[in-house]
Write a protein that holds these residues in place. Structure first.
Motif, PDB file in Angstrom:
ATOM      1  N   UNK A 162       0.848  -1.061   0.018  1.00 38.24           N
ATOM      2  CA  UNK A 162       0.040   0.036  -0.184  1.00 38.24           C
ATOM      3  C   UNK A 162       0.867   1.434   0.082  1.00 38.24           C
ATOM      4  N   UNK A 163       1.967   1.286   0.672  1.00 34.74           N
ATOM      5  CA  UNK A 163       2.737   2.628   0.991  1.00 34.74           C
ATOM      6  C   UNK A 163       3.431   2.928  -0.342  1.00 34.74           C
ATOM      7  N   UNK A 164       4.014   1.876  -0.896  1.00 37.01           N
ATOM      8  CA  UNK A 164       4.741   2.124  -2.202  1.00 37.01           C
ATOM      9  C   UNK A 164       3.613   2.763  -3.211  1.00 37.01           C
ATOM     10  N   UNK A 169       1.397   7.399  -6.540  1.00 35.68           N
ATOM     11  CA  UNK A 169       0.378   8.144  -6.979  1.00 35.68           C
ATOM     12  C   UNK A 169       0.298   9.680  -6.459  1.00 35.68           C
ATOM     13  N   UNK A 170       0.515   9.789  -5.123  1.00 42.82           N
ATOM     14  CA  UNK A 170       0.794  10.994  -4.652  1.00 42.82           C
ATOM     15  C   UNK A 170       1.666  12.031  -5.368  1.00 42.82           C
ATOM     16  N   UNK A 171       2.711  11.349  -5.452  1.00 44.49           N
ATOM     17  CA  UNK A 171       3.872  12.141  -6.111  1.00 44.49           C
ATOM     18  C   UNK A 171       3.378  12.521  -7.707  1.00 44.49           C
ATOM     19  N   UNK A 172       3.017  11.644  -8.510  1.00 47.69           N
ATOM     20  CA  UNK A 172       2.344  11.826  -9.760  1.00 47.69           C
ATOM     21  C   UNK A 172       1.389  13.115  -9.674  1.00 47.69           C
ATOM     22  N   UNK A 173       0.375  12.998  -8.722  1.00 44.46           N
ATOM     23  CA  UNK A 173      -0.368  14.135  -8.681  1.00 44.46           C
ATOM     24  C   UNK A 173       0.165  15.282  -8.379  1.00 44.46           C
ATOM     25  N   UNK A 174       1.136  15.329  -7.541  1.00 44.28           N
ATOM     26  CA  UNK A 174       1.585  16.611  -7.298  1.00 44.28           C
ATOM     27  C   UNK A 174       2.557  17.402  -8.340  1.00 44.28           C
ATOM     28  N   UNK A 196       9.401  15.293 -16.381  1.00 41.14           N
ATOM     29  CA  UNK A 196       9.792  14.459 -15.375  1.00 41.14           C
ATOM     30  C   UNK A 196       8.531  13.580 -14.976  1.00 41.14           C
ATOM     31  N   UNK A 197       7.355  14.363 -15.129  1.00 37.25           N
ATOM     32  CA  UNK A 197       6.238  13.281 -14.789  1.00 37.25           C
ATOM     33  C   UNK A 197       6.257  11.989 -15.810  1.00 37.25           C
ATOM     34  N   UNK A 198       6.660  12.268 -16.901  1.00 36.58           N
ATOM     35  CA  UNK A 198       6.466  10.994 -17.992  1.00 36.58           C
ATOM     36  C   UNK A 198       7.552   9.901 -17.347  1.00 36.58           C
ATOM     37  N   UNK A 199       8.783  10.579 -17.021  1.00 32.87           N
ATOM     38  CA  UNK A 199       9.678   9.346 -16.348  1.00 32.87           C
ATOM     39  C   UNK A 199       9.187   8.727 -14.954  1.00 32.87           C
ATOM     40  N   UNK A 200       8.565   9.635 -14.223  1.00 40.11           N
ATOM     41  CA  UNK A 200       7.740   9.049 -12.951  1.00 40.11           C
ATOM     42  C   UNK A 200       6.856   8.216 -13.269  1.00 40.11           C
ATOM     43  N   UNK A 201       6.087   8.414 -14.279  1.00 43.76           N
ATOM     44  CA  UNK A 201       5.000   7.443 -14.872  1.00 43.76           C
ATOM     45  C   UNK A 201       5.789   6.109 -15.024  1.00 43.76           C
TER      46      UNK A 201
END
Length: 227
Positions: A162-164, A169-174, A196-201
């Motif tokens: 759950x934590x990971x 999800x929170x980081x992507x939304x931020x 950066x968001x693309x790499x994060x996804x």
């Protein structure tokens, strides 16, 4: 702002009807069903190849009695992979971000491995509570520590999953929120945050797959101690 960030983890409803069961059951409908043909399509071939190699890897360190869990492990990895990855799509819901759901999977499966070991070889199962060669003075302390460690396992198993996923999800939304805010003010910075968001996804897709694998791997290690 805090409520808007965490609202994505609320159970979806339609006309005040919870859709949590639909979010859990829908991914199973996406898996292709083998037909009567001799030659399967590439999707079925890849699915069979994945299940075969994953099952062989999971069962390799286990003794023969543990091979009875092959169907459970294969079904569990497909289930977790599908709901973790599909939860990254827009307008979807990830059931594994709910701690109650993750613990609902972790506790019964962990308890099943413990009961299996206590039923078939209780001496070997209880032997894990006291390492060999322990000094007599440390025996009570080590038994208490190992017992606590044993009961913490399902909690760690569910919380890790759950934590990971929740953190990703929170980081992507931020970052996505920052991109939309910076777009009219500083387009160059907004473009950088979009990349950066693309790499994060992409990273979050890898995390979703890895966490599903780690969940089943740890469960197989718990089973290995009891067979």
């Amino acid at each position: 702002m805090t409520m808007s960030l965490f609202s994505q983890f609320e159970s979806p409803t339609l006309f005040y009807i919870p859709l949590f069961a639909l979010a859990i059951g829908l991914p199973w409908m996406l898996f292709p069903t083998p037909g009567p043909r001799w030659v399967n399509n590439p999707t079925l071939a890849f699915q069979g190849w994945f299940i075969k190699h994953f099952t062989l890897q999971m069962l390799l360190p286990l003794n023969t009695p543990g091979h009875k869990w092959a169907l459970l492990f294969a079904s569990l990895i497909l289930f977790l992979l599908s709901i973790n990855v599909l939860g990254l799509l827009p307008y979807t819901f990830t059931p594994t971000t709910q701690l109650s759901f993750s613990l609902g999977l972790a506790v019964p499966l962990w308890l099943a491995t413990v009961i299996y070991g206590m039923r078939n070889q209780p001496t070997h199962a209880l032997g894990h509570l006291l390492p060999e060669g322990t000094p007599t003075a440390l025996i009570p302390v080590l038994i208490i520590i190992e017992t606590i460690s044993l009961f913490i396992r399902p909690l760690a198993l569910g919380v890790r999953l759950t934590a990971n996923l929740t953190a990703g999800h929170l980081l992507i939304q931020l970052i996505s929120t920052a991109t939309f805010v910076l777009l009219p003010l500083m387009p160059s910075v907004a473009a950088f945050t979009a990349v950066l968001m693309l790499f994060l996804i992409l990273l979050e897709i890898a995390v979703a797959m890895i966490q599903a694998y780690v969940f089943v791997l740890l469960l197989s290690l718990y089973l290995q101690e009891n067979v």
